[in-house]
Scaffold this motif. Structure first.
Motif, mmCIF file in Angstrom:
data_model
loop_
_atom_site.group_PDB
_atom_site.id
_atom_site.type_symbol
_atom_site.label_atom_id
_atom_site.label_comp_id
_atom_site.label_asym_id
_atom_site.label_seq_id
_atom_site.Cartn_x
_atom_site.Cartn_y
_atom_site.Cartn_z
ATOM 1 N N GLU A 103 0.830 -1.205 0.000
ATOM 2 C CA GLU A 103 0.000 0.000 0.000
ATOM 3 C C GLU A 103 0.871 1.265 0.000
ATOM 4 O O GLU A 103 0.646 2.180 -0.793
ATOM 5 N N VAL A 104 1.873 1.291 0.862
ATOM 6 C CA VAL A 104 2.759 2.460 0.945
ATOM 7 C C VAL A 104 3.473 2.684 -0.395
ATOM 8 O O VAL A 104 3.517 3.810 -0.909
ATOM 9 N N LEU A 105 4.026 1.621 -0.957
ATOM 10 C CA LEU A 105 4.755 1.770 -2.219
ATOM 11 C C LEU A 105 3.821 2.141 -3.375
ATOM 12 O O LEU A 105 4.168 2.989 -4.201
ATOM 13 N N MET A 164 5.740 12.645 -0.586
ATOM 14 C CA MET A 164 5.518 11.769 0.560
ATOM 15 C C MET A 164 4.529 12.412 1.550
ATOM 16 O O MET A 164 3.843 11.709 2.278
ATOM 17 N N GLU A 165 4.433 13.739 1.541
ATOM 18 C CA GLU A 165 3.438 14.413 2.366
ATOM 19 C C GLU A 165 2.039 13.987 1.941
ATOM 20 O O GLU A 165 1.159 13.737 2.782
ATOM 21 N N GLU A 166 1.823 13.890 0.614
ATOM 22 C CA GLU A 166 0.522 13.460 0.090
ATOM 23 C C GLU A 166 0.237 12.004 0.470
ATOM 24 O O GLU A 166 -0.895 11.656 0.813
ATOM 25 N N VAL A 167 1.270 11.165 0.420
ATOM 26 C CA VAL A 167 1.110 9.759 0.794
ATOM 27 C C VAL A 167 0.730 9.669 2.273
ATOM 28 O O VAL A 167 -0.193 8.935 2.643
ATOM 29 N N ALA A 168 1.429 10.412 3.105
ATOM 30 C CA ALA A 168 1.141 10.409 4.546
ATOM 31 C C ALA A 168 -0.305 10.848 4.797
ATOM 32 O O ALA A 168 -1.025 10.220 5.588
ATOM 33 N N ALA A 169 -0.738 11.893 4.128
ATOM 34 C CA ALA A 169 -2.111 12.386 4.297
ATOM 35 C C ALA A 169 -3.119 11.340 3.819
ATOM 36 O O ALA A 169 -4.127 11.088 4.480
ATOM 37 N N LEU A 204 -2.825 8.126 3.708
ATOM 38 C CA LEU A 204 -2.856 6.958 4.588
ATOM 39 C C LEU A 204 -3.099 7.337 6.051
ATOM 40 O O LEU A 204 -3.092 6.460 6.925
ATOM 41 N N ALA A 205 -3.293 8.621 6.302
ATOM 42 C CA ALA A 205 -3.585 9.136 7.648
ATOM 43 C C ALA A 205 -2.517 8.731 8.667
ATOM 44 O O ALA A 205 -2.806 8.225 9.751
ATOM 45 N N VAL A 206 -1.257 8.950 8.281
ATOM 46 C CA VAL A 206 -0.126 8.685 9.171
ATOM 47 C C VAL A 206 0.813 9.886 9.107
ATOM 48 O O VAL A 206 0.667 10.757 8.254
ATOM 49 N N TYR A 216 6.693 8.741 9.756
ATOM 50 C CA TYR A 216 6.361 7.313 9.666
ATOM 51 C C TYR A 216 6.403 6.837 8.214
ATOM 52 O O TYR A 216 6.977 5.797 7.910
ATOM 53 N N ILE A 217 5.798 7.614 7.319
ATOM 54 C CA ILE A 217 5.691 7.175 5.923
ATOM 55 C C ILE A 217 7.064 7.143 5.258
ATOM 56 O O ILE A 217 7.347 6.254 4.461
#
Length: 194
Positions: A142-144, A153-158, A160-162, A166-167
């Motif tokens: 999911e992360v990848l 990566m800020e968008e990915v963190a947002a 995935l709500a983490v 962490y991301i």
């Protein structure tokens, strides 16, 4: 790849790359019937031919998107020989007999041979990546996946709500795990040396 100039048929590669409906329709009209006929003449049927054609078009699309594929030979020869080789590999895997080999005078062109080699190598690397990616845990996948799609990566963190920290850490660990799986695979050494 060779330093030859880009062939005028590059429009077909670009059409696939940018999902141009007119170009894709032209490919199906001008080049697909020859492939279907070849496969039907060699122990295949219409459905198998369509599967081969779809696989090859996806490979060309991915290579165009990821590697900026430049065509140095006629699209017809390139596409047909990719489909033919893929079909012959399928026949070999399933041990079907009775393959009718047509004279491949067009396949003696060096730039065509180089393009076929590069595309087949790309397809093998993609298959290895996808196989090893499936061995990762669900969270790593999911992360990848999101890091491939989203710009930062800020968008990915947002998404995935983490937290951002962490991301970043999770992506680094997952990328390392994927790299390790790939490098430890049997296919890696043979692909690395090509």
């Amino acid at each position: 790849m060779s330093e030859k100039s880009t062939h005028e048929d590059q429009l077909y590669i670009d059409g696939l790359k940018y999902n141009d409906t007119k170009i894709i329709t032209a490919i199906y009209k001008n080049f697909v019937p020859k492939v279907i006929q070849y496969i039907k003449n060699n122990n295949g049927n219409e459905e198998e031919a369509q599967d081969i054609i779809q696989d090859v078009l996806v490979i060309i699309f991915k290579q165009a998107k990821e590697k900026d594929l430049k065509l140095t030979c006629p699209f017809d020869a390139y596409f047909f020989l990719l489909c033919k080789r893929r079909w012959l590999n399928e026949l070999k895997k399933s041990s079907r007999k009775g393959v009718t080999l047509q004279n491949d005078t067009v396949s003696k062109d060096e730039s065509l041979q180089e393009m076929l080699f590069q595309t087949e190598l790309f397809a093998e690397k993609q298959a290895l990546f996808e196989k090893m990616f499936q061995q990762l845990g669900e969270k790593c996948q999911e992360v990848l996946k999101w890091s491939f799609v989203l710009k930062t990566m800020e968008e990915v963190a947002a998404k995935l709500a983490v937290s951002y920290a962490y991301i970043r850490k999770k992506k680094s660990l997952c990328t390392g795990q994927l790299t390790k799986l790939i490098k430890e695979s049997v296919q890696y050494e043979s692909l690395k040396n090509q």
